[in-house]
Design an enzyme around this catalytic site. Structure first.
Site, PDB file in Angstrom:
ATOM      1  N   LYS A 109      10.324 -39.383  85.380  1.00  0.00           N
ATOM      2  CA  LYS A 109      10.349 -40.561  86.264  1.00  0.00           C
ATOM      3  C   LYS A 109       9.470 -41.660  85.659  1.00  0.00           C
ATOM      4  O   LYS A 109       8.374 -41.374  85.148  1.00  0.00           O
ATOM      5  CB  LYS A 109       9.819 -40.146  87.644  1.00  0.00           C
ATOM      6  CG  LYS A 109       9.881 -41.231  88.702  1.00  0.00           C
ATOM      7  CD  LYS A 109       9.382 -40.675  90.040  1.00  0.00           C
ATOM      8  CE  LYS A 109       9.475 -41.680  91.164  1.00  0.00           C
ATOM      9  NZ  LYS A 109       9.007 -41.123  92.453  1.00  0.00           N
ATOM     10  N   SER A 138      12.165 -41.788  96.147  1.00  0.00           N
ATOM     11  CA  SER A 138      12.254 -42.733  95.068  1.00  0.00           C
ATOM     12  C   SER A 138      12.601 -42.117  93.700  1.00  0.00           C
ATOM     13  O   SER A 138      12.971 -42.854  92.786  1.00  0.00           O
ATOM     14  CB  SER A 138      10.924 -43.478  94.937  1.00  0.00           C
ATOM     15  OG  SER A 138       9.886 -42.576  94.640  1.00  0.00           O
ATOM     16  N   SER A 153       9.623 -38.124  97.951  1.00  0.00           N
ATOM     17  CA  SER A 153      10.410 -38.671  96.839  1.00  0.00           C
ATOM     18  C   SER A 153      10.967 -37.668  95.837  1.00  0.00           C
ATOM     19  O   SER A 153      11.782 -38.035  94.999  1.00  0.00           O
ATOM     20  CB  SER A 153       9.574 -39.693  96.073  1.00  0.00           C
ATOM     21  OG  SER A 153       9.645 -40.914  96.748  1.00  0.00           O
TER      22      SER A 153
HETATM   23  N1  GLN Z   1      10.151 -42.949 101.051  1.00  0.00           N
HETATM   24  C1  GLN Z   1       8.733 -42.864 101.069  1.00  0.00           C
HETATM   25  C2  GLN Z   1       8.107 -44.211 100.826  1.00  0.00           C
HETATM   26  O1  GLN Z   1       8.832 -45.128 100.642  1.00  0.00           O
HETATM   27  C3  GLN Z   1       8.247 -41.840 100.080  1.00  0.00           C
HETATM   28  C4  GLN Z   1       8.201 -42.328  98.703  1.00  0.00           C
HETATM   29  C5  GLN Z   1       7.574 -41.335  97.752  1.00  0.00           C
HETATM   30  O2  GLN Z   1       7.448 -40.144  98.049  1.00  0.00           O
HETATM   31  N2  GLN Z   1       7.145 -41.842  96.615  1.00  0.00           N
HETATM   32  O3  GLN Z   1       6.945 -44.381 100.814  1.00  0.00           O
END
Ligand code: GLN
Length: 461
Positions: free
Chosen positions: A54, A129, A153
């Protein structure tokens, strides 16, 4: 390696999982691994295995952009701790994968590199994400990938792409070199097509690192191939999770998965986790608060992109313009929210209340495990529904945040959690994968994976 590169060549133009592919160096590292292995040597358990990373995890190879304009052109001078460990085990970084800018999002649509698409239906999101990593694994471009998980994410995109995603206990994988979003929640972890592959990747990247002050100073749990006996196990399902999915797309597949697990002899009991109803609210105070502080370092001076200045314009303008041009809307929203909840006068009302809810949530989860008889694991759907169409939630931040209902719990409480494929859900006639999430007590990652192997072995519900 060649098979992976060919598959990337075939599918990446449409799916946009990778933002960069390191084809030449990857092939040359692969032939080194061949030569080593031909001579009867091996560097480690991942010798020659391609892994996708990532793009918020620093790698010396290529750029580390976090999907943000503000990091345009930024090349990290060092590898993250997890990457060093991958290299030591022989793994080869094949490329960097797309993400929501600074890992803020649940759909992988908010990136300067454009949206990533779901490999099972390109009109839908892959989740986020870590959507690029999930897509790369789901589309068979790589056998495994690293993502980061602050509020889901890794697990949510794994669920959307029909694969397995595992967030280790907070502190087991070094955050050194993971670009910080919300430091008390962030954790690196693997996405792969099986529990064993996740366990293998995780066992390589885990371990104490004195460059991360929250790294756990203890031996990581052994994640080898044990498989629990389902008939010995008690699973707790939060009452609040059941009511949250009543009448939603997640209800039918979740009920089906529970029936399947019960018919294999496991005991399923209700547990009461009242704070689950407040988990998303607490998360969306704590995470932006930490983000507003972490993202202060991007000032247009030290990293990436710097805005142009006109004659007579000074330093303040340089900061403000670089940040206004460099950060996307969602990141700016979070910085503003975070700054607000930390400001004098609102700190007690919002930030401290959220910390209290976080502590109560953790206490209730710990009690559910410690009660006699306690639960061996807590079971929820991974998400309140399956992969949604691209663009569907972009204009509705609250609906996007609601996606994280079940996943944020593990981050707020620091628990290990995994999403396993568990059938499909029906979204307006389209059948998309739906995951179930398992959580165990902190540092019981060995138990989590051994229970996961048992559920995986049952096959789809
Ligand atoms: N969807 C969550 C956020 O927007 C989690 C994102 C993540 O785990 N990086 O913060």
């Amino acid at each position: 390696m060649r098979a992976c590169l060919e598959r990337i060549e075939e599918r990446n133009a449409d799916l946009n999982a990778f933002t960069q592919v390191f084809a030449e160096p990857a092939l040359s590292h692969a032939s080194d691994a061949d030569a080593r292995q031909g001579a009867g040597e091996t560097r480690g358990p991942l010798d020659g295995v391609p892994v996708a990373i990532k793009d918020n995890i620093c790698t010396i190879s290529g750029l580390t952009t976090c999907g943000s304009r503000i990091l345009e052109g930024y090349a990290s001078p060092f590898d993250a701790g997890a990457i060093e460990r991958l290299h030591r085990a022989g793994a080869i970084v094949i490329g960097k994968t797309n993400l929501d800018e600074f890992a803020m999002g649940s759909s992988c649509e908010r990136s300067i590199h454009g949206p990533t698409r779901n490999p099972l239906d390109p009109d839908r999101v892959p989740g986020g994400s870590s959507g690029g990593s999930a897509c790369a694994v789901g589309a068979n471009m790589v056998p495994g990938a690293l993502g980061s998980d602050t509020g889901g994410s890794i697990r949510q995109p794994a669920s959307f792409c029909g694969i397995t995603g595992y967030k280790p206990t907070y502190g087991l994988v070094s955050r050194w070199g993971l670009v910080a979003y919300a430091s008390s929640l962030d954790q690196i972890g693997p996405l792969a097509r099986s529990v064993d592959d996740c366990a293998l990747l995780a066992s390589v990247i885990m371990g104490f690192d004195d460059r991360d002050s929250t790294s756990a100073r203890r031996d990581p749990p052994a994640l080898d191939g044990t498989r629990a006996e389902l008939s010995d196990l008690r699973f707790g399902v939060p009452l609040q999770a059941r009511s949250a999915i009543e009448g939603t797309k997640a209800q039918e597949p979740f009920e089906r998965a529970l029936k399947h697990i019960r018919s294999a002899g496991a005991t399923i009991v209700d547990v009461d986790i009242p704070e689950l109803e407040h988990a998303v609210s607490a998360y969306y105070i704590v995470a932006p608060a930490e983000a507003s502080s972490n993202l202060a370092r991007f000032d247009g001076i030290r990293y990436g992109r710097r805005a142009a200045l006109g004659p007579g314009e000074g330093l303040e303008t340089l900061y403000a313009r670089s940040r206004s041009e460099g950060f996307g809307d969602e990141v700016q929203r979070r910085i503003m929210l975070g700054t607000y909840v930390l400001s004098a006068g609102y700190y007690d009302a919002y930030y401290l209340s959220a910390l209290r809810a976080r502590r109560l949530l953790k206490n209730h989860l710990d009690e559910a495990f410690a009660a006699r008889p306690g639960c061996d694991a807590i079971l929820t759907p991974t998400t309140p529904g399956g992969a949604f169409p691209i663009g569907a939630l972009l204009g509705d931040p609250l609906a996007m945040y609601a996606e994280d209902l079940f996943t944020v719990i593990a981050n707020l409480a620091g628990l290990p959690a995994i999403s396993l494929p568990a059938g499909e859900c029906d979204d307006g006639g389209a059948r998309m994968p739906q995951g179930i999430q398992l959580m165990t007590p902190a540092f019981a990652d060995d138990r989590l994976l051994s229970i996961s192997r048992a559920i995986e072995a049952l096959g789809p519900p």
